[in-house]
Design an enzyme around this catalytic site. Structure first.
Site, PDB file in Angstrom:
ATOM      1  N   MET A   1     -19.471  36.342  64.840  1.00  0.00           N
ATOM      2  CA  MET A   1     -18.374  35.636  64.158  1.00  0.00           C
ATOM      3  C   MET A   1     -18.563  35.750  62.656  1.00  0.00           C
ATOM      4  O   MET A   1     -19.577  35.363  62.122  1.00  0.00           O
ATOM      5  CB  MET A   1     -18.412  34.164  64.594  1.00  0.00           C
ATOM      6  CG  MET A   1     -17.472  33.233  63.833  1.00  0.00           C
ATOM      7  SD  MET A   1     -15.794  33.792  63.939  1.00  0.00           S
ATOM      8  CE  MET A   1     -15.230  33.385  62.315  1.00  0.00           C
ATOM      9  N   ASN A   2     -17.602  36.315  61.993  1.00  0.00           N
ATOM     10  CA  ASN A   2     -17.709  36.440  60.549  1.00  0.00           C
ATOM     11  C   ASN A   2     -16.318  36.412  59.939  1.00  0.00           C
ATOM     12  O   ASN A   2     -15.550  37.341  60.102  1.00  0.00           O
ATOM     13  CB  ASN A   2     -18.428  37.741  60.182  1.00  0.00           C
ATOM     14  CG  ASN A   2     -18.771  37.787  58.723  1.00  0.00           C
ATOM     15  OD1 ASN A   2     -18.139  37.117  57.892  1.00  0.00           O
ATOM     16  ND2 ASN A   2     -19.767  38.563  58.386  1.00  0.00           N
ATOM     17  N   LYS A   5     -17.216  34.687  55.198  1.00  0.00           N
ATOM     18  CA  LYS A   5     -17.848  33.636  54.394  1.00  0.00           C
ATOM     19  C   LYS A   5     -19.209  34.062  53.852  1.00  0.00           C
ATOM     20  O   LYS A   5     -19.558  33.704  52.729  1.00  0.00           O
ATOM     21  CB  LYS A   5     -17.941  32.320  55.177  1.00  0.00           C
ATOM     22  CG  LYS A   5     -18.749  32.426  56.431  1.00  0.00           C
ATOM     23  CD  LYS A   5     -18.733  31.141  57.230  1.00  0.00           C
ATOM     24  CE  LYS A   5     -19.417  31.323  58.554  1.00  0.00           C
ATOM     25  NZ  LYS A   5     -20.704  32.028  58.508  1.00  0.00           N
ATOM     26  N   GLU A  76     -23.933  29.227  57.134  1.00  0.00           N
ATOM     27  CA  GLU A  76     -23.921  28.641  58.491  1.00  0.00           C
ATOM     28  C   GLU A  76     -24.205  27.140  58.447  1.00  0.00           C
ATOM     29  O   GLU A  76     -24.938  26.598  59.272  1.00  0.00           O
ATOM     30  CB  GLU A  76     -24.966  29.340  59.391  1.00  0.00           C
ATOM     31  CG  GLU A  76     -24.860  30.853  59.452  1.00  0.00           C
ATOM     32  CD  GLU A  76     -23.678  31.367  60.275  1.00  0.00           C
ATOM     33  OE1 GLU A  76     -22.866  30.556  60.760  1.00  0.00           O
ATOM     34  OE2 GLU A  76     -23.570  32.598  60.402  1.00  0.00           O
ATOM     35  N   GLN A  78     -22.625  24.663  59.260  1.00  0.00           N
ATOM     36  CA  GLN A  78     -22.195  23.854  60.416  1.00  0.00           C
ATOM     37  C   GLN A  78     -23.363  23.445  61.305  1.00  0.00           C
ATOM     38  O   GLN A  78     -23.291  22.461  62.014  1.00  0.00           O
ATOM     39  CB  GLN A  78     -21.138  24.618  61.244  1.00  0.00           C
ATOM     40  CG  GLN A  78     -21.628  25.834  62.034  1.00  0.00           C
ATOM     41  CD  GLN A  78     -21.577  27.132  61.233  1.00  0.00           C
ATOM     42  OE1 GLN A  78     -21.412  27.127  60.018  1.00  0.00           O
ATOM     43  NE2 GLN A  78     -21.722  28.261  61.918  1.00  0.00           N
ATOM     44  N   CYS A 133      -5.758  35.990  62.473  1.00  0.00           N
ATOM     45  CA  CYS A 133      -6.013  35.903  63.914  1.00  0.00           C
ATOM     46  C   CYS A 133      -6.321  37.291  64.479  1.00  0.00           C
ATOM     47  O   CYS A 133      -5.731  38.283  64.057  1.00  0.00           O
ATOM     48  CB  CYS A 133      -4.784  35.304  64.589  1.00  0.00           C
ATOM     49  SG  CYS A 133      -4.880  35.275  66.393  1.00  0.00           S
ATOM     50  N   CYS A 171      -5.779  32.102  65.616  1.00  0.00           N
ATOM     51  CA  CYS A 171      -4.882  31.026  65.181  1.00  0.00           C
ATOM     52  C   CYS A 171      -4.865  29.947  66.276  1.00  0.00           C
ATOM     53  O   CYS A 171      -5.336  30.180  67.386  1.00  0.00           O
ATOM     54  CB  CYS A 171      -3.476  31.574  64.937  1.00  0.00           C
ATOM     55  SG  CYS A 171      -2.650  32.112  66.447  1.00  0.00           S
ATOM     56  N   HIS A 174      -3.026  30.977  69.588  1.00  0.00           N
ATOM     57  CA  HIS A 174      -3.812  31.804  70.503  1.00  0.00           C
ATOM     58  C   HIS A 174      -5.021  31.046  71.055  1.00  0.00           C
ATOM     59  O   HIS A 174      -5.438  31.292  72.185  1.00  0.00           O
ATOM     60  CB  HIS A 174      -4.216  33.123  69.828  1.00  0.00           C
ATOM     61  CG  HIS A 174      -3.139  34.155  69.929  1.00  0.00           C
ATOM     62  ND1 HIS A 174      -2.345  34.508  68.862  1.00  0.00           N
ATOM     63  CD2 HIS A 174      -2.683  34.855  71.010  1.00  0.00           C
ATOM     64  CE1 HIS A 174      -1.446  35.406  69.278  1.00  0.00           C
ATOM     65  NE2 HIS A 174      -1.636  35.627  70.564  1.00  0.00           N
TER      66      HIS A 174
HETATM   67 ZN    ZN Z   1      -2.759  34.378  66.845  1.00  0.00          ZN
END
Ligand code: ZN
Length: 182
Positions: A1-2, A5, A76, A78, A133, A171, A174
């Site tokens: 996941m990127n 950031k 990271e 979070q 997205c 998004c 989705h």
């Molecule tokens: Zn979407």
């Protein structure tokens, strides 16, 4: 996941270094894999101080030459604990060092991470890094986790650091369609 950031962090950090300004860069350490580098998709990388769940950011920074440190960067974010976010606010307030945190708002179940929850509550400023997205051109605000069958997972452990290929930015429309969690 990127969502770009890490790239944003590295570019801003680079601006300080280029001007001979000292910074501290941290990354949460979730397991024994001891990832202590932040690497961006565009090839820049920087060594980072690993911080596990018992790490005290305030105590660590106070022992440094605090007048010399012009900014602190955390990737990271979070994954930090609530009290660690509070330590960061003490660095900003008591040591007068700006702390720039980069991270995700929610996990793949659409729930706030502990660190993000606290950070959203007490941060001075919030900046959204915009990305689109994976399935349409809307703004991506959520993350999904894709399992080995290509389906979106709706339960299990939160994101692991470095799991680039398993996670997708999407998004809300989705996210709803693929997880039925909203
Ligand atoms: Zn979407």
């Amino acid at each position: 996941m990127n969502a770009g950031k890490s790239t944003a962090l590295l570019q801003t950090n680079h601006n300080f270094i280029e001007n001979n300004l000292k910074t501290l860069v941290f990354i949460p350490q979730l397991d024994d894999s001891s990832i202590s580098k932040i690497v961006s998709r565009i090839g820049i990388e920087v060594d980072a101080i690993p911080a596990n769940s018992n790490f005290n950011f305030y105590k660590y920074t106070k022992l440094e030459d605090t007048k010399e440190i012009k900014s602190i960067f955390i990737d990271e974010v979070q994954f930090l604990k609530k009290d660690q976010i509070d330590q960061l606010s003490k660095i900003a307030d008591n040591l007068n060092i700006p702390v720039m945190c980069y991270g995700l708002r929610t996990n793949f179940m659409g729930e706030l991470f502990e660190g993000s929850d606290r950070l959203l509550s007490i941060a001075d400023n919030l900046h959204e890094i915009k990305t689109i997205c994976s399935y349409c051109t809307r703004k991506a605000t959520m993350v999904i986790k894709i399992n080995s069958e290509g389906k979106a997972e709706t339960q299990g452990a939160e994101i692991k650091i470095g799991g680039n290929d398993l996670y997708k930015s999407v998004c809300r429309k989705h996210f709803r369609k693929l997880t039925k969690l909203v």
